[in-house]
Design a protein around this motif. Sequence first.
Motif, mmCIF file in Angstrom:
data_model
loop_
_atom_site.group_PDB
_atom_site.id
_atom_site.type_symbol
_atom_site.label_atom_id
_atom_site.label_comp_id
_atom_site.label_asym_id
_atom_site.label_seq_id
_atom_site.Cartn_x
_atom_site.Cartn_y
_atom_site.Cartn_z
ATOM 1 N N ALA A 4 0.860 -1.182 0.000
ATOM 2 C CA ALA A 4 0.000 0.000 0.000
ATOM 3 C C ALA A 4 0.892 1.226 0.000
ATOM 4 C CB ALA A 4 -0.917 -0.006 1.215
ATOM 5 N N VAL A 5 0.771 2.016 -1.044
ATOM 6 C CA VAL A 5 1.533 3.253 -1.191
ATOM 7 C C VAL A 5 0.637 4.386 -0.722
ATOM 8 C CG1 VAL A 5 2.609 4.792 -2.870
ATOM 9 C CG2 VAL A 5 2.817 2.306 -3.141
ATOM 10 N N ASN A 6 1.102 5.153 0.233
ATOM 11 C CA ASN A 6 0.300 6.229 0.794
ATOM 12 C C ASN A 6 0.514 7.513 -0.013
ATOM 13 O OD1 ASN A 6 -0.967 8.184 2.330
ATOM 14 N ND2 ASN A 6 -0.337 7.263 4.272
ATOM 15 N N CYS A 7 -0.490 7.896 -0.759
ATOM 16 C CA CYS A 7 -0.381 9.089 -1.603
ATOM 17 C C CYS A 7 -0.265 10.369 -0.786
ATOM 18 C CB CYS A 7 -1.557 9.170 -2.568
ATOM 19 S SG CYS A 7 -1.503 7.870 -3.821
ATOM 20 N N ALA A 8 -0.709 10.344 0.464
ATOM 21 C CA ALA A 8 -0.510 11.509 1.336
ATOM 22 C C ALA A 8 0.984 11.722 1.569
ATOM 23 C CB ALA A 8 -1.253 11.333 2.655
ATOM 24 N N ASN A 9 1.731 10.630 1.717
ATOM 25 C CA ASN A 9 3.197 10.747 1.833
ATOM 26 C C ASN A 9 3.799 11.231 0.526
ATOM 27 O OD1 ASN A 9 3.297 9.897 4.473
ATOM 28 N ND2 ASN A 9 3.769 7.777 3.962
ATOM 29 N N ALA A 10 3.272 10.765 -0.596
ATOM 30 C CA ALA A 10 3.765 11.211 -1.906
ATOM 31 C C ALA A 10 3.567 12.713 -2.039
ATOM 32 C CB ALA A 10 3.048 10.472 -3.027
ATOM 33 N N SER A 11 2.443 13.207 -1.556
ATOM 34 C CA SER A 11 2.171 14.642 -1.598
ATOM 35 C C SER A 11 3.189 15.398 -0.751
ATOM 36 C CB SER A 11 0.752 14.907 -1.109
ATOM 37 O OG SER A 11 0.451 16.267 -1.210
ATOM 38 N N GLU A 66 -6.980 10.502 -3.161
ATOM 39 C CA GLU A 66 -7.610 11.828 -3.213
ATOM 40 C C GLU A 66 -6.663 12.948 -2.786
ATOM 41 O OE1 GLU A 66 -8.277 10.278 0.933
ATOM 42 O OE2 GLU A 66 -8.405 9.420 -1.065
ATOM 43 N N SER A 67 -5.616 12.604 -2.038
ATOM 44 C CA SER A 67 -4.680 13.637 -1.577
ATOM 45 C C SER A 67 -3.801 14.188 -2.699
ATOM 46 C CB SER A 67 -3.815 13.105 -0.427
ATOM 47 O OG SER A 67 -2.994 12.060 -0.864
ATOM 48 N N ILE A 68 -3.788 13.508 -3.866
ATOM 49 C CA ILE A 68 -2.994 14.031 -4.990
ATOM 50 C C ILE A 68 -3.838 14.348 -6.224
ATOM 51 C CG2 ILE A 68 -0.869 12.924 -4.194
ATOM 52 C CD1 ILE A 68 -1.237 10.865 -6.473
#
Length: 147
Positions: free
Chosen positions: A49-56, A138-140
């Motif tokens: 699971a890749v956390n897009c909030a971290n990517a942001s 949704e964070s990105i």
Amino acid sequence: MYVPRPRLEKDLARSFSRHTHTLLFGESGNGKTWLFKRALTESNFPYIAVNCANASRLKSLTAEICGCIIEPGTAIKMKFNEEKMAELSAYIAKGGLKHTGMYDVTQEEPLLRAFKLFADSGASGRAQKKIIVLDNLESIFNNDELM
């Protein structure tokens, strides 16, 4: 706390067995993360699971994916030195030749390398479907650079 949703779990598990992309959407706090974790665990599919909030936060989806797949501290050969030496010795004279070369190792694109590592991980000798989940997508959504 997980709230069982048998129909959604079954539908999601069915989508994993096909060769398609699946998008789970809904309001924050509705249990999407619990649902995909439950369905993937029940289906025995390996996943990350890749956390897009971290990517942001990192300003890079690639960095987040690579960070989830590649173990911290993994060594990557960037360069190597090569030394060649030849020596000739005669009764009264001695001569030699020495050559040192330094080479850069061509690097594979980090995301492709991470995908290959993930594909090769797990059960040896048999190809197994593996899933990458983009959690908190949704964070990105509003970030053109990350999307």
